[in-house]
Design a protein around this motif. Sequence first.
Motif, PDB file in Angstrom:
ATOM      1  N   GLY A   1      -3.296  11.789  10.455  1.00  0.00           N
ATOM      2  CA  GLY A   1      -2.873  11.795   9.633  1.00  0.00           C
ATOM      3  C   GLY A   1      -3.300  12.336   8.359  1.00  0.00           C
ATOM      4  O   GLY A   1      -3.251  12.461   6.873  1.00  0.00           O
TER       5      GLY A   1
ATOM      6  N   PHE B   1      -9.454   1.212   9.067  1.00  0.00           N
ATOM      7  CA  PHE B   1      -9.753   0.727   7.953  1.00  0.00           C
ATOM      8  C   PHE B   1      -9.192   0.024   6.729  1.00  0.00           C
ATOM      9  O   PHE B   1      -8.314   0.101   6.690  1.00  0.00           O
ATOM     10  CB  PHE B   1     -10.865   1.697   7.546  1.00  0.00           C
ATOM     11  CG  PHE B   1     -10.863   2.700   6.526  1.00  0.00           C
ATOM     12  CD1 PHE B   1     -10.267   3.913   7.071  1.00  0.00           C
ATOM     13  CD2 PHE B   1     -10.596   2.210   5.455  1.00  0.00           C
ATOM     14  CE1 PHE B   1      -9.010   4.606   6.000  1.00  0.00           C
ATOM     15  CE2 PHE B   1      -9.906   3.567   4.303  1.00  0.00           C
ATOM     16  CZ  PHE B   1      -9.828   4.438   4.720  1.00  0.00           C
TER      17      PHE B   1
ATOM     18  N   GLU C   1     -13.998  -2.440   5.825  1.00  0.00           N
ATOM     19  CA  GLU C   1     -14.904  -1.638   5.302  1.00  0.00           C
ATOM     20  C   GLU C   1     -15.462  -1.848   4.300  1.00  0.00           C
ATOM     21  O   GLU C   1     -15.716  -3.161   3.381  1.00  0.00           O
ATOM     22  CB  GLU C   1     -13.817   0.021   4.693  1.00  0.00           C
ATOM     23  CG  GLU C   1     -14.920   1.098   3.947  1.00  0.00           C
ATOM     24  CD  GLU C   1     -13.203   1.908   3.157  1.00  0.00           C
ATOM     25  OE1 GLU C   1     -12.773   0.984   2.653  1.00  0.00           O
ATOM     26  OE2 GLU C   1     -13.819   2.479   2.493  1.00  0.00           O
TER      27      GLU C   1
HETATM   28  C1  LIG Z   1     -15.131   4.608   4.907  1.00  0.00           C
HETATM   29  C2  LIG Z   1     -14.695   6.150   5.312  1.00  0.00           C
HETATM   30  O1  LIG Z   1     -14.926   6.968   5.374  1.00  0.00           O
HETATM   31  S1  LIG Z   1     -12.628   5.974   5.349  1.00  0.00           S
HETATM   32  C3  LIG Z   1     -12.618   7.398   5.980  1.00  0.00           C
HETATM   33  C4  LIG Z   1     -12.661   8.778   5.019  1.00  0.00           C
HETATM   34  N1  LIG Z   1     -12.728  10.218   5.381  1.00  0.00           N
HETATM   35  C5  LIG Z   1     -11.183  10.724   4.820  1.00  0.00           C
HETATM   36  O2  LIG Z   1     -10.649  10.445   3.191  1.00  0.00           O
HETATM   37  C6  LIG Z   1     -10.983  12.245   5.031  1.00  0.00           C
HETATM   38  C7  LIG Z   1      -9.264  12.114   5.472  1.00  0.00           C
HETATM   39  N2  LIG Z   1      -8.623  11.702   4.129  1.00  0.00           N
HETATM   40  C8  LIG Z   1      -7.362  12.816   4.020  1.00  0.00           C
HETATM   41  O3  LIG Z   1      -7.431  14.143   4.499  1.00  0.00           O
HETATM   42  C9  LIG Z   1      -6.717  12.682   2.978  1.00  0.00           C
HETATM   43  O4  LIG Z   1      -7.738  11.247   1.859  1.00  0.00           O
HETATM   44  C10 LIG Z   1      -5.724  11.688   3.163  1.00  0.00           C
HETATM   45  C11 LIG Z   1      -4.513  12.599   3.904  1.00  0.00           C
HETATM   46  C12 LIG Z   1      -5.841  10.498   4.576  1.00  0.00           C
HETATM   47  C13 LIG Z   1      -4.905  11.004   2.190  1.00  0.00           C
HETATM   48  O5  LIG Z   1      -4.577  11.865   1.469  1.00  0.00           O
HETATM   49  P1  LIG Z   1      -4.427  11.349  -0.584  1.00  0.00           P
HETATM   50  O6  LIG Z   1      -2.806  10.678   0.203  1.00  0.00           O
HETATM   51  O7  LIG Z   1      -3.821  12.490  -0.580  1.00  0.00           O
HETATM   52  O8  LIG Z   1      -4.779  10.124  -0.642  1.00  0.00           O
HETATM   53  P2  LIG Z   1      -5.862  10.147  -1.128  1.00  0.00           P
HETATM   54  O9  LIG Z   1      -6.720  11.550  -0.328  1.00  0.00           O
HETATM   55  O10 LIG Z   1      -6.608  10.587  -2.922  1.00  0.00           O
HETATM   56  O11 LIG Z   1      -6.726   8.550  -0.645  1.00  0.00           O
HETATM   57  C14 LIG Z   1      -6.092   7.442  -1.644  1.00  0.00           C
HETATM   58  C15 LIG Z   1      -5.119   7.031  -1.517  1.00  0.00           C
HETATM   59  O12 LIG Z   1      -5.544   6.394  -0.100  1.00  0.00           O
HETATM   60  C16 LIG Z   1      -5.259   4.775  -0.634  1.00  0.00           C
HETATM   61  N3  LIG Z   1      -5.714   4.174   0.133  1.00  0.00           N
HETATM   62  C17 LIG Z   1      -7.553   3.627   0.421  1.00  0.00           C
HETATM   63  N4  LIG Z   1      -7.770   3.775   1.201  1.00  0.00           N
HETATM   64  C18 LIG Z   1      -6.898   2.554   2.020  1.00  0.00           C
HETATM   65  C19 LIG Z   1      -6.711   1.923   2.570  1.00  0.00           C
HETATM   66  N5  LIG Z   1      -8.023   0.880   3.193  1.00  0.00           N
HETATM   67  N6  LIG Z   1      -5.746   1.530   2.918  1.00  0.00           N
HETATM   68  C20 LIG Z   1      -4.321   2.120   2.085  1.00  0.00           C
HETATM   69  N7  LIG Z   1      -4.302   3.058   1.866  1.00  0.00           N
HETATM   70  C21 LIG Z   1      -5.842   3.423   1.192  1.00  0.00           C
HETATM   71  C22 LIG Z   1      -5.200   5.151  -1.505  1.00  0.00           C
HETATM   72  O13 LIG Z   1      -4.777   4.045  -2.575  1.00  0.00           O
HETATM   73  C23 LIG Z   1      -4.874   5.458  -2.549  1.00  0.00           C
HETATM   74  O14 LIG Z   1      -2.893   5.606  -2.304  1.00  0.00           O
HETATM   75  P3  LIG Z   1      -2.745   6.252  -3.724  1.00  0.00           P
HETATM   76  O15 LIG Z   1      -2.249   7.559  -4.495  1.00  0.00           O
HETATM   77  O16 LIG Z   1      -1.000   6.231  -3.058  1.00  0.00           O
HETATM   78  O17 LIG Z   1      -3.005   4.699  -4.282  1.00  0.00           O
END
Ligand SMILES: CC(=O)SCCNC(=O)CCNC(=O)[C@H](O)C(C)(C)COP(=O)(O)OP(=O)(O)OC[C@H]1O[C@@H](n2cnc3c(N)ncnc32)[C@H](O)[C@@H]1OP(=O)(O)O
Length: 524
Positions: A48, A103, A145
């Motif tokens: 995703g 997570f 997490e």
């Molecule tokens: C502990 C860890 O390492 S978790 C893994 C972390 N890794 C990453 O983040 C790398 C990959 N991530 C990405 O490519 C992007 O962050 C994506 C595509 C997943 C999401 O992108 P975006 O939709 O733009 O959101 P963004 O990056 O700002 O993250 C915040 C959003 O995630 C949501 N979010 C965070 N954790 C969770 C969770 N466990 N369950 C559901 N939603 C969550 C937040 O509520 C927020 O959503 P909102 O803006 O609707 O309130």
Amino acid sequence: MSLIHLYDTTLRDGTQAEEISFLVADKIRIAQKLDELGVHYIEGGWPGSNPKDIAFFKEVKKVSLKQAKIAAFGSTRRAKTTPEKDNNLRTLIEAEPDAVTIFGKTWDFHVREALRISGEANLELIYDSLAYLKQHVAEVFYDAEHFFDGYKANPEYAIDTLKAAQQAQADCIVLCDTNGGTLPHELPAILTEVKKHIQTPLGIHTHNDSECAVANSLMAVEHGIVHVQGTLNGFGERCGNANLCSIIASLQLKMGHQCLTEKQLQRLREVSRYVYELANLVPNPHQAYVGNSAFAHKGGVHVSAIQRHPETYEHIRPEQVGNVTRVLVSDLSGRSNVLAKAEQFNINLDSKDPVTMEILEKIKDLENKGYQFEGAEASFELLMRRALGSVKQFFSIIGFRVIDSKRHGEEKPFSEATVQVKVGGRIEHTAAEGSGPINALDNALRKALESFYPQVKDMRLFDYKVRVLPTGKGTASITRVLLESGDKNMRWGTVGVSDNIIDASYQALVDALQYKLLKDAEDE
Ligand SMILES: CC(=O)SCCNC(=O)CCNC(=O)[C@H](O)C(C)(C)COP(=O)(O)OP(=O)(O)OC[C@H]1O[C@@H](n2cnc3c(N)ncnc32)[C@H](O)[C@@H]1OP(=O)(O)O
Ligand SMILES: CC(=O)C(=O)O
């Protein structure tokens, strides 16, 4: 002892490290290596998140893995949607992995601040995301997490989140030390409490912010955890994840858990280095078990003892993880270091032979002048053979001259070197240009020697390192030059030291050429 499932997240959490990014093709190659190593699960990425991770799950289906299962990573559903409509859960299912890991939030503070929803709503996210995925994917893991921080802040709520995952029939609940701040002594009491409420198999995922990620993982296994997540070489977000290389070796060699076969364990160092190579990073020489220095002995007392019995200064046999014992020579050496090196170079030397002491004194004198032989074993072998009078003089340099000129501000500097070389009775006088004075000298030396020794053409320079030694003399300081040269068969290191950088480079270049000719002559 029970089987501990090894879950590698190098391709997901590993790529969250500041300097790491893998191409899809690299990810596939690493997955194949991890499969050969014998890890049970390979987390390939977050479909995703980006097209590259989606492509990985497509491509990995085309390669046949021997035993590893591929896991896709994501989060619980977004608060404002349903599992069926959630884009992230959809892409996880579409990736068609063997397992999915999502997570979710354990820490009430995160629920409030990061998700901005109620505690109850978060429990629903966890439950219905997992329950939905269970209908579509063979195995579903839940990464809790911030579990340890969440438990310390609000144990009741933290356990409720795990209960939601258990109710949804998650196959494993993984307790995460996401911020890496937990210390090993905190784990036993927390795990004992968790086990009172949770019967689902438990896993551990730790980060290294307190330098305790490996220790915490091992402690967790000691307290009944059956699934361990980590990354090769500890790559990962901030200070990294738990280093799977160290975890595997400790579980298997010290704690009696059979994770890999003996043969697979012997490939640990090779796989560690492979991953460094594809990450385009220099391997950490001091890495436990698999690093170059992990079984390198420098102190004379150590070298003397390991020659009598390796276990005196080695906690395991290095070959169990594919590593080797190395003996270093330096001003901390004693006769044992010199004798061990002589054996390595196939040189007959007796501890009572006065030459042994002469070589030792020479090393100490040269180290005092700034030489270092740890990365310059070829220079050290030549030094030994010269002391024994057993090295052929393939050539001698009568002299050299290097000109470096820049006639006006905009002009690129021009470098030219001339050398006079004597081979047998013949003298060769050549000149060559180069990109800078050292390169010009290198070119001129090779050009002069090529008519006598055509094999010099095969030699390449792989690395050129200059270190200014701290003498406080500014631009008149002493410099140490370390060269790494090689041909199609091997690589070798040479050293030169001088208060003139060209002279230091010249010494290292001459040793490199001498060594090449010596080894070629030996092969013949
Ligand atoms: C502990 C860890 O390492 S978790 C893994 C972390 N890794 C990453 O983040 C790398 C990959 N991530 C990405 O490519 C992007 O962050 C994506 C595509 C997943 C999401 O992108 P975006 O939709 O733009 O959101 P963004 O990056 O700002 O993250 C915040 C959003 O995630 C949501 N979010 C965070 N954790 C969770 C969770 N466990 N369950 C559901 N939603 C969550 C937040 O509520 C927020 O959503 P909102 O803006 O609707 O309130
Ligand atoms: C899930 C994860 O990567 C963490 O909690 O660190």
